[in-house]
Scaffold this motif. Structure first.
Motif, PDB file in Angstrom:
ATOM      1  N   PRO A  34      44.103  26.797  50.948  1.00 32.54           N
ATOM      2  CA  PRO A  34      44.205  28.145  50.381  1.00 32.54           C
ATOM      3  C   PRO A  34      44.665  28.124  48.924  1.00 32.54           C
ATOM      4  CG  PRO A  34      45.078  28.132  52.601  1.00 32.54           C
ATOM      5  CD  PRO A  34      44.799  26.699  52.250  1.00 32.54           C
ATOM      6  N   ARG A  35      45.598  27.241  48.594  1.00 34.63           N
ATOM      7  CA  ARG A  35      46.064  27.164  47.205  1.00 34.63           C
ATOM      8  C   ARG A  35      44.946  26.691  46.283  1.00 34.63           C
ATOM      9  NH1 ARG A  35      48.377  23.509  43.582  1.00 34.63           N
ATOM     10  NH2 ARG A  35      49.858  24.475  42.122  1.00 34.63           N
ATOM     11  N   GLN A  36      44.188  25.697  46.723  1.00 34.28           N
ATOM     12  CA  GLN A  36      43.078  25.210  45.912  1.00 34.28           C
ATOM     13  C   GLN A  36      42.029  26.295  45.708  1.00 34.28           C
ATOM     14  OE1 GLN A  36      42.062  21.786  48.268  1.00 34.28           O
ATOM     15  NE2 GLN A  36      43.222  20.373  46.958  1.00 34.28           N
ATOM     16  N   LEU A  37      41.785  27.087  46.748  1.00 37.01           N
ATOM     17  CA  LEU A  37      40.807  28.165  46.630  1.00 37.01           C
ATOM     18  C   LEU A  37      41.286  29.244  45.669  1.00 37.01           C
ATOM     19  CD1 LEU A  37      39.597  28.562  50.328  1.00 37.01           C
ATOM     20  CD2 LEU A  37      38.442  27.408  48.428  1.00 37.01           C
ATOM     21  N   SER A  38      42.589  29.537  45.693  1.00 34.39           N
ATOM     22  CA  SER A  38      43.109  30.546  44.765  1.00 34.39           C
ATOM     23  C   SER A  38      43.035  30.038  43.332  1.00 34.39           C
ATOM     24  CB  SER A  38      44.554  30.911  45.135  1.00 34.39           C
ATOM     25  OG  SER A  38      45.423  29.805  44.964  1.00 34.39           O
ATOM     26  N   LEU A  39      43.301  28.735  43.131  1.00 34.24           N
ATOM     27  CA  LEU A  39      43.184  28.150  41.798  1.00 34.24           C
ATOM     28  C   LEU A  39      41.720  28.124  41.348  1.00 34.24           C
ATOM     29  CD1 LEU A  39      45.690  25.158  42.059  1.00 34.24           C
ATOM     30  CD2 LEU A  39      45.980  27.256  40.734  1.00 34.24           C
ATOM     31  N   ALA A  40      40.818  27.871  42.303  1.00 34.27           N
ATOM     32  CA  ALA A  40      39.397  27.854  41.977  1.00 34.27           C
ATOM     33  C   ALA A  40      38.929  29.246  41.548  1.00 34.27           C
ATOM     34  CB  ALA A  40      38.589  27.367  43.180  1.00 34.27           C
ATOM     35  N   LEU A  41      39.418  30.284  42.239  1.00 32.70           N
ATOM     36  CA  LEU A  41      39.064  31.654  41.881  1.00 32.70           C
ATOM     37  C   LEU A  41      39.581  31.983  40.484  1.00 32.70           C
ATOM     38  CD1 LEU A  41      37.991  34.473  42.448  1.00 32.70           C
ATOM     39  CD2 LEU A  41      40.100  34.964  43.696  1.00 32.70           C
ATOM     40  N   ALA A  42      40.823  31.598  40.196  1.00 37.75           N
ATOM     41  CA  ALA A  42      41.394  31.848  38.875  1.00 37.75           C
ATOM     42  C   ALA A  42      40.611  31.093  37.802  1.00 37.75           C
ATOM     43  CB  ALA A  42      42.865  31.416  38.851  1.00 37.75           C
ATOM     44  N   TYR A  43      40.179  29.876  38.134  1.00 37.53           N
ATOM     45  CA  TYR A  43      39.386  29.084  37.186  1.00 37.53           C
ATOM     46  C   TYR A  43      38.061  29.785  36.869  1.00 37.53           C
ATOM     47  CZ  TYR A  43      36.245  25.421  35.540  1.00 37.53           C
ATOM     48  OH  TYR A  43      35.329  24.709  34.811  1.00 37.53           O
ATOM     49  N   ALA A  44      37.375  30.273  37.913  1.00 37.35           N
ATOM     50  CA  ALA A  44      36.088  30.939  37.715  1.00 37.35           C
ATOM     51  C   ALA A  44      36.244  32.196  36.866  1.00 37.35           C
ATOM     52  CB  ALA A  44      35.465  31.282  39.067  1.00 37.35           C
ATOM     53  N   MET A  45      37.284  32.980  37.146  1.00 34.23           N
ATOM     54  CA  MET A  45      37.501  34.207  36.383  1.00 34.23           C
ATOM     55  C   MET A  45      37.870  33.893  34.942  1.00 34.23           C
ATOM     56  SD  MET A  45      39.507  36.535  39.245  1.00 34.23           S
ATOM     57  CE  MET A  45      39.415  38.037  38.268  1.00 34.23           C
ATOM     58  N   GLY A  46      38.543  32.756  34.728  1.00 33.18           N
ATOM     59  CA  GLY A  46      38.881  32.360  33.366  1.00 33.18           C
ATOM     60  C   GLY A  46      37.709  31.772  32.609  1.00 33.18           C
ATOM     61  N   ALA A  47      36.766  31.181  33.353  1.00 35.36           N
ATOM     62  CA  ALA A  47      35.609  30.555  32.707  1.00 35.36           C
ATOM     63  C   ALA A  47      34.543  31.568  32.314  1.00 35.36           C
ATOM     64  CB  ALA A  47      35.000  29.507  33.636  1.00 35.36           C
ATOM     65  N   LEU A  48      34.514  32.725  33.004  1.00 36.38           N
ATOM     66  CA  LEU A  48      33.465  33.716  32.747  1.00 36.38           C
ATOM     67  C   LEU A  48      34.037  35.102  32.454  1.00 36.38           C
ATOM     68  CD1 LEU A  48      31.171  32.723  35.782  1.00 36.38           C
ATOM     69  CD2 LEU A  48      30.851  32.040  33.393  1.00 36.38           C
ATOM     70  N   PRO A  49      35.126  35.210  31.710  1.00 33.31           N
ATOM     71  CA  PRO A  49      35.750  36.530  31.549  1.00 33.31           C
ATOM     72  C   PRO A  49      34.901  37.520  30.767  1.00 33.31           C
ATOM     73  CG  PRO A  49      36.731  34.976  30.021  1.00 33.31           C
ATOM     74  CD  PRO A  49      35.797  34.191  30.908  1.00 33.31           C
ATOM     75  N   GLU A  50      34.145  37.022  29.773  1.00 31.65           N
ATOM     76  CA  GLU A  50      33.378  37.929  28.932  1.00 31.65           C
ATOM     77  C   GLU A  50      32.105  38.415  29.605  1.00 31.65           C
ATOM     78  OE1 GLU A  50      31.789  33.835  28.265  1.00 31.65           O
ATOM     79  OE2 GLU A  50      33.746  34.767  28.524  1.00 31.65           O
ATOM     80  N   HIS A  51      31.704  37.757  30.690  1.00 27.93           N
ATOM     81  CA  HIS A  51      30.453  38.129  31.361  1.00 27.93           C
ATOM     82  C   HIS A  51      30.629  39.369  32.246  1.00 27.93           C
ATOM     83  CE1 HIS A  51      29.611  34.036  30.134  1.00 27.93           C
ATOM     84  NE2 HIS A  51      28.347  34.202  30.435  1.00 27.93           N
ATOM     85  N   PHE A  52      31.757  39.442  32.976  1.00 30.36           N
ATOM     86  CA  PHE A  52      31.940  40.523  33.951  1.00 30.36           C
ATOM     87  C   PHE A  52      33.363  41.088  33.861  1.00 30.36           C
ATOM     88  CE2 PHE A  52      29.065  37.269  35.685  1.00 30.36           C
ATOM     89  CZ  PHE A  52      27.885  38.009  35.739  1.00 30.36           C
ATOM     90  N   PRO A  53      33.714  41.703  32.725  1.00 29.64           N
ATOM     91  CA  PRO A  53      35.096  42.176  32.549  1.00 29.64           C
ATOM     92  C   PRO A  53      35.485  43.331  33.460  1.00 29.64           C
ATOM     93  CG  PRO A  53      33.696  42.951  30.758  1.00 29.64           C
ATOM     94  CD  PRO A  53      32.863  41.987  31.558  1.00 29.64           C
ATOM     95  N   THR A  54      34.500  44.040  34.032  1.00 25.26           N
ATOM     96  CA  THR A  54      34.823  45.216  34.841  1.00 25.26           C
ATOM     97  C   THR A  54      34.814  44.942  36.340  1.00 25.26           C
ATOM     98  OG1 THR A  54      32.496  45.926  34.931  1.00 25.26           O
ATOM     99  CG2 THR A  54      33.813  46.703  33.076  1.00 25.26           C
TER     100      THR A  54
END
Length: 202
Positions: free
Chosen positions: A19-39
Motif C-alpha cells: 500500500p505504501r508503494q502504491l501511494s508513492l507511485a500515485l504521488a509520483y504519477a501526479m508529480g510527473a504529469l501535473p500540467e496535463h490534468f490540473p483539474t
C-alpha cells in the motif's frame, strides 16, 4: 521488457506492491504529469492507475513508473469523464494552429537532445525536464494534431522525425541515467562541490 529507469531499480507487478508503494507511485504519477490534468480529482488518478495496473519501479524509497506506463496513463486520464467538454467548440483553424505549435516545439526539443547528450550535467534540472518533456511529446496532443492538421502528416524539420520519435524514450532514459537520476526523481541543480563562480559584474 522496458529497461529499468536505474540499474538499482526493481520491477514489481502492481498487484504485488505494498500500500505504501502504491501511494508513492500515485504521488509520483501526479508529480510527473501535473500540467496535463490540473483539474482532475485524486480519485480520478487513483482509478486510472487501478484500471491500468502498471508495473512499478522501486529503488529504496523511490517509486516510479517507466515512460511507457506514463504514456498509457496519460491516454487513460484524457478519457476521464471529469474533463470538461469545450462549449462552444474551438475553431478548427485555431485548434490546428495550437497543435501545430506544440508539434513544432516537440521537433525543436528532439533536435536539442544531441546537445544535451554531449554534456548531460551541463543543464539544470528545470531545463533538462522542459526539453525532455517536450521531446517525449503528449499522446493526446499528437492525436489531436493528426485530427486537425489538414496538410501532409509528415512535419518538416532538420531531423528524421519518424526515426527520432521511435527512439526518443530510450534516448531520454539514457540521458537520465547519465545524469544519475531515477525515473523523474529530482536532482539538485548544483550537486555538492565548489559553488559555481559568479559571472563578471554579478
Amino acid at each position: 521488457m522496458t529497461p529499468a529507469p536505474n540499474p538499482t531499480s526493481v520491477c514489481i507487478p502492481y498487484a504485488q506492491a505494498t500500500p505504501r508503494q502504491l501511494s508513492l507511485a500515485l504521488a509520483y504519477a501526479m508529480g510527473a504529469l501535473p500540467e496535463h490534468f490540473p483539474t482532475l480529482s485524486f480519485a480520478a488518478w487513483g482509478n486510472a492507475l487501478l484500471q491500468l495496473k502498471p508495473a512499478v519501479w522501486v529503488a529504496g524509497d523511490a517509486v516510479s513508473f517507466d515512460d511507457e506506463a506514463l504514456q498509457h496513463l496519460t491516454q487513460r486520464l484524457a478519457a476521464s469523464e471529469e474533463l470538461l467538454k469545450l462549449d462552444p467548440p474551438v475553431s478548427p483553424d485555431r485548434a490546428a494552429y495550437v497543435f501545430q505549435r506544440f508539434a513544432n516545439y516537440q521537433d525543436e526539443a528532439l533536435e536539442a537532445l544531441p546537445d544535451i547528450a554531449a554534456n548531460p550535467l551541463a543543464y539544470s534540472h528545470r531545463v533538462f525536464t522542459l526539453v525532455t518533456n517536450l521531446a517525449l511529446g503528449n499522446a493526446v496532443a499528437e492525436e489531436l494534431f493528426h485530427a486537425t492538421h489538414q496538410g501532409p502528416q509528415e512535419r518538416p524539420g532538420r531531423v528524421d522525425s519518424a526515426l527520432t520519435r521511435a527512439t526518443v524514450h530510450e534516448q531520454v532514459r539514457a540521458l537520465r541515467r547519465a545524469r544519475g537520476e531515477v525515473g523523474h526523481q529530482f536532482v539538485p541543480e548544483h550537486p555538492a562541490g565548489p559553488a559555481p563562480e559568479a559571472a563578471p559584474g554579478q
